[in-house]
Design a protein around this motif. Sequence first.
Motif, PDB file in Angstrom:
ATOM      1  N   VAL A  13      38.597  54.944  -1.547  1.00 25.38           N
ATOM      2  CA  VAL A  13      38.992  55.294  -2.914  1.00 25.38           C
ATOM      3  C   VAL A  13      40.041  54.339  -3.495  1.00 25.38           C
ATOM      4  O   VAL A  13      39.917  53.925  -4.655  1.00 25.38           O
ATOM      5  N   PRO A  14      41.099  53.952  -2.752  1.00 31.63           N
ATOM      6  CA  PRO A  14      42.055  53.002  -3.344  1.00 31.63           C
ATOM      7  C   PRO A  14      41.410  51.691  -3.787  1.00 31.63           C
ATOM      8  O   PRO A  14      41.804  51.125  -4.815  1.00 31.63           O
ATOM      9  N   SER A  15      40.421  51.212  -3.052  1.00 30.49           N
ATOM     10  CA  SER A  15      39.726  49.981  -3.443  1.00 30.49           C
ATOM     11  C   SER A  15      38.916  50.200  -4.714  1.00 30.49           C
ATOM     12  O   SER A  15      38.888  49.341  -5.603  1.00 30.49           O
ATOM     13  N   LEU A  16      38.237  51.344  -4.791  1.00 24.13           N
ATOM     14  CA  LEU A  16      37.476  51.667  -6.000  1.00 24.13           C
ATOM     15  C   LEU A  16      38.392  51.706  -7.217  1.00 24.13           C
ATOM     16  O   LEU A  16      38.079  51.129  -8.270  1.00 24.13           O
ATOM     17  N   ARG A  17      39.529  52.366  -7.085  1.00 26.87           N
ATOM     18  CA  ARG A  17      40.454  52.478  -8.213  1.00 26.87           C
ATOM     19  C   ARG A  17      41.035  51.105  -8.588  1.00 26.87           C
ATOM     20  O   ARG A  17      41.235  50.812  -9.772  1.00 26.87           O
ATOM     21  N   ALA A  18      41.320  50.286  -7.584  1.00 27.76           N
ATOM     22  CA  ALA A  18      41.861  48.955  -7.864  1.00 27.76           C
ATOM     23  C   ALA A  18      40.861  48.119  -8.648  1.00 27.76           C
ATOM     24  O   ALA A  18      41.221  47.439  -9.616  1.00 27.76           O
ATOM     25  N   LEU A  19      39.594  48.166  -8.259  1.00 28.26           N
ATOM     26  CA  LEU A  19      38.576  47.385  -8.959  1.00 28.26           C
ATOM     27  C   LEU A  19      38.317  47.946 -10.351  1.00 28.26           C
ATOM     28  O   LEU A  19      38.080  47.193 -11.303  1.00 28.26           O
ATOM     29  N   ALA A  20      38.362  49.276 -10.476  1.00 34.35           N
ATOM     30  CA  ALA A  20      38.157  49.888 -11.791  1.00 34.35           C
ATOM     31  C   ALA A  20      39.267  49.497 -12.762  1.00 34.35           C
ATOM     32  O   ALA A  20      39.048  49.440 -13.974  1.00 34.35           O
ATOM     33  N   GLY A  21      40.456  49.215 -12.233  1.00 29.54           N
ATOM     34  CA  GLY A  21      41.573  48.819 -13.072  1.00 29.54           C
ATOM     35  C   GLY A  21      41.707  47.322 -13.252  1.00 29.54           C
ATOM     36  O   GLY A  21      42.642  46.857 -13.908  1.00 29.54           O
ATOM     37  N   SER A  22      40.791  46.559 -12.668  1.00 30.05           N
ATOM     38  CA  SER A  22      40.840  45.099 -12.792  1.00 30.05           C
ATOM     39  C   SER A  22      40.158  44.673 -14.088  1.00 30.05           C
ATOM     40  O   SER A  22      39.657  45.490 -14.856  1.00 30.05           O
ATOM     41  N   GLY A  23      40.087  43.393 -14.307  1.00 23.28           N
ATOM     42  CA  GLY A  23      39.433  42.887 -15.509  1.00 23.28           C
ATOM     43  C   GLY A  23      37.942  42.717 -15.367  1.00 23.28           C
ATOM     44  O   GLY A  23      37.289  42.143 -16.251  1.00 23.28           O
ATOM     45  N   HIS A  24      37.378  43.205 -14.258  1.00 24.61           N
ATOM     46  CA  HIS A  24      35.953  43.055 -14.017  1.00 24.61           C
ATOM     47  C   HIS A  24      35.193  44.314 -14.445  1.00 24.61           C
ATOM     48  O   HIS A  24      35.780  45.393 -14.597  1.00 24.61           O
ATOM     49  N   GLU A  25      33.885  44.187 -14.610  1.00 24.52           N
ATOM     50  CA  GLU A  25      33.050  45.301 -15.056  1.00 24.52           C
ATOM     51  C   GLU A  25      32.425  45.983 -13.840  1.00 24.52           C
ATOM     52  O   GLU A  25      31.580  45.399 -13.156  1.00 24.52           O
ATOM     53  N   LEU A  26      32.842  47.203 -13.577  1.00 25.56           N
ATOM     54  CA  LEU A  26      32.295  47.969 -12.455  1.00 25.56           C
ATOM     55  C   LEU A  26      31.086  48.736 -12.991  1.00 25.56           C
ATOM     56  O   LEU A  26      31.225  49.787 -13.615  1.00 25.56           O
ATOM     57  N   ILE A  27      29.899  48.197 -12.731  1.00 24.92           N
ATOM     58  CA  ILE A  27      28.702  48.734 -13.390  1.00 24.92           C
ATOM     59  C   ILE A  27      28.141  49.968 -12.693  1.00 24.92           C
ATOM     60  O   ILE A  27      27.514  50.805 -13.340  1.00 24.92           O
ATOM     61  N   SER A  28      28.347  50.102 -11.384  1.00 25.56           N
ATOM     62  CA  SER A  28      27.867  51.304 -10.699  1.00 25.56           C
ATOM     63  C   SER A  28      28.535  51.436  -9.341  1.00 25.56           C
ATOM     64  O   SER A  28      29.104  50.481  -8.804  1.00 25.56           O
ATOM     65  N   VAL A  29      28.430  52.645  -8.788  1.00 27.48           N
ATOM     66  CA  VAL A  29      28.993  52.975  -7.477  1.00 27.48           C
ATOM     67  C   VAL A  29      27.902  53.615  -6.635  1.00 27.48           C
ATOM     68  O   VAL A  29      27.201  54.528  -7.089  1.00 27.48           O
ATOM     69  N   VAL A  30      27.759  53.138  -5.415  1.00 29.75           N
ATOM     70  CA  VAL A  30      26.807  53.715  -4.469  1.00 29.75           C
ATOM     71  C   VAL A  30      27.590  54.449  -3.394  1.00 29.75           C
ATOM     72  O   VAL A  30      28.529  53.887  -2.805  1.00 29.75           O
ATOM     73  N   THR A  31      27.234  55.679  -3.132  1.00 28.36           N
ATOM     74  CA  THR A  31      27.904  56.468  -2.102  1.00 28.36           C
ATOM     75  C   THR A  31      26.881  57.349  -1.409  1.00 28.36           C
ATOM     76  O   THR A  31      25.763  57.537  -1.901  1.00 28.36           O
ATOM     77  N   ARG A  32      27.253  57.878  -0.263  1.00 30.43           N
ATOM     78  CA  ARG A  32      26.307  58.711   0.467  1.00 30.43           C
ATOM     79  C   ARG A  32      26.133  60.061  -0.220  1.00 30.43           C
ATOM     80  O   ARG A  32      26.983  60.505  -0.988  1.00 30.43           O
ATOM     81  N   THR A  33      25.012  60.698   0.064  1.00 33.24           N
ATOM     82  CA  THR A  33      24.678  61.965  -0.579  1.00 33.24           C
ATOM     83  C   THR A  33      25.686  63.051  -0.209  1.00 33.24           C
ATOM     84  O   THR A  33      26.394  62.950   0.797  1.00 33.24           O
ATOM     85  N   ASP A  34      25.744  64.098  -1.049  1.00 36.68           N
ATOM     86  CA  ASP A  34      26.663  65.213  -0.809  1.00 36.68           C
ATOM     87  C   ASP A  34      26.432  65.784   0.590  1.00 36.68           C
ATOM     88  O   ASP A  34      25.291  65.901   1.051  1.00 36.68           O
ATOM     89  N   ALA A  35      27.540  66.145   1.251  1.00 37.77           N
ATOM     90  CA  ALA A  35      27.472  66.624   2.630  1.00 37.77           C
ATOM     91  C   ALA A  35      28.043  68.029   2.726  1.00 37.77           C
ATOM     92  O   ALA A  35      28.968  68.379   1.989  1.00 37.77           O
ATOM     93  N   PRO A  36      27.515  68.871   3.640  1.00 39.62           N
ATOM     94  CA  PRO A  36      28.061  70.224   3.806  1.00 39.62           C
ATOM     95  C   PRO A  36      29.466  70.183   4.379  1.00 39.62           C
ATOM     96  O   PRO A  36      29.738  69.460   5.335  1.00 39.62           O
ATOM     97  N   GLN A  37      30.373  70.968   3.792  1.00 38.69           N
ATOM     98  CA  GLN A  37      31.767  71.002   4.212  1.00 38.69           C
ATOM     99  C   GLN A  37      32.215  72.439   4.430  1.00 38.69           C
ATOM    100  O   GLN A  37      31.759  73.362   3.742  1.00 38.69           O
ATOM    101  N   GLY A  38      33.155  72.601   5.369  1.00 39.49           N
ATOM    102  CA  GLY A  38      33.761  73.909   5.596  1.00 39.49           C
ATOM    103  C   GLY A  38      32.851  74.867   6.349  1.00 39.49           C
ATOM    104  O   GLY A  38      31.711  74.561   6.685  1.00 39.49           O
ATOM    105  N   ARG A  39      33.387  76.048   6.609  1.00 35.19           N
ATOM    106  CA  ARG A  39      32.635  77.044   7.360  1.00 35.19           C
ATOM    107  C   ARG A  39      31.383  77.517   6.633  1.00 35.19           C
ATOM    108  O   ARG A  39      30.384  77.867   7.240  1.00 35.19           O
ATOM    109  N   ARG A  40      31.447  77.509   5.300  1.00 35.98           N
ATOM    110  CA  ARG A  40      30.290  77.946   4.523  1.00 35.98           C
ATOM    111  C   ARG A  40      29.298  76.824   4.259  1.00 35.98           C
ATOM    112  O   ARG A  40      28.271  77.053   3.623  1.00 35.98           O
ATOM    113  N   ARG A  41      29.634  75.619   4.732  1.00 38.81           N
ATOM    114  CA  ARG A  41      28.742  74.465   4.631  1.00 38.81           C
ATOM    115  C   ARG A  41      28.316  74.207   3.188  1.00 38.81           C
ATOM    116  O   ARG A  41      27.132  74.013   2.876  1.00 38.81           O
TER     117      ARG A  41
END
Length: 308
Positions: A13-41
């Motif tokens: 996340v810090p790298s994403l925020r740094a690039l988003a605040g730079s003078g470059h154009e961040l056209i898209s972000v690729v990340t892994r699909t949503d994952a089950p979290q916690g006891r209720r998954r």
Amino acid sequence: MRLVFAGTPEVAVPSLRALAGSGHELISVVTRTDAPQGRRRVLTPSPVAAAADELGLVVHKASRLDEAVTARIAEEAPDLGVIVAYGGLVREPLLTTPRFGWINLHFSLLPRWRGAAPVQRALIAGDRVSGASVFQLVAELDAGPVFAEEPYEVPENATSADVLAALAERGGPLLTRVVDGIADGSARSVAQTGEPTFAAKLTLADGTLEWTADAGTVLARLRGVTPEPGAHTTIDGARLKILSARPFPSTDEQPLTPGAISAVGRSVVVGTATDPVELLTVQPAGKPAMAAVDWWRGLRADRPVAGS
């Protein structure tokens, strides 16, 4: 430049925020699909997905960088791909889809600790210096030429979570400087030199504390596997998670054999091949974390012996 960013966990996340605040154009972000979290998954977006949404960026969710992801990125015509802990490999033809290829922020001083768990393996090995490297992705794992690196002296009692958080914060500005250099033509990379070491992904077995080792080795492993997969031992066949511990000076009393547990004053200590280790916080199976002295008071058996 037009950038596409790939990353998943909080350390990206810090790298994403740094690039988003730079003078470059961040056209898209690729990340892994949503994952089950916690006891209720409950299906939960990755930290990078949450940050990208907050920043108003286009997000592509994918469990791997396959042909469909490659096609979407090709349509966006990026100049450069930037990857930080995405959790998957970039292969051809995606590797050469951006005009300048891909660069990677990696949390080690390459070629030491190429692979999935560089900080964790470094701490387990007792390394006192870690760092971050920005390098050009090539087909071979973490073997590309390095644009920039920043050493980091590991604090004495730091866990892998502590070191990763520190390197993540330092990595954002380091990464941005390299992107700026590629954009204006000033960036120069150099081939990696020296014998590489490899940092395989951690398994539950990596968290097993071997009390027949010396105290320094035991504590180094504990710091390296904290918080995941977590350090543990077995007491009377039941797993006990060790959340925190510290060195304990030897006394004039009969030394503890490796794995033997005893109360010394108000401390709960375990014998090793050298000095004992004092347990501070533990978590018995199926119970919340607690002070080791409280756990000890609840034991019926006197002086149990810890297994591996």
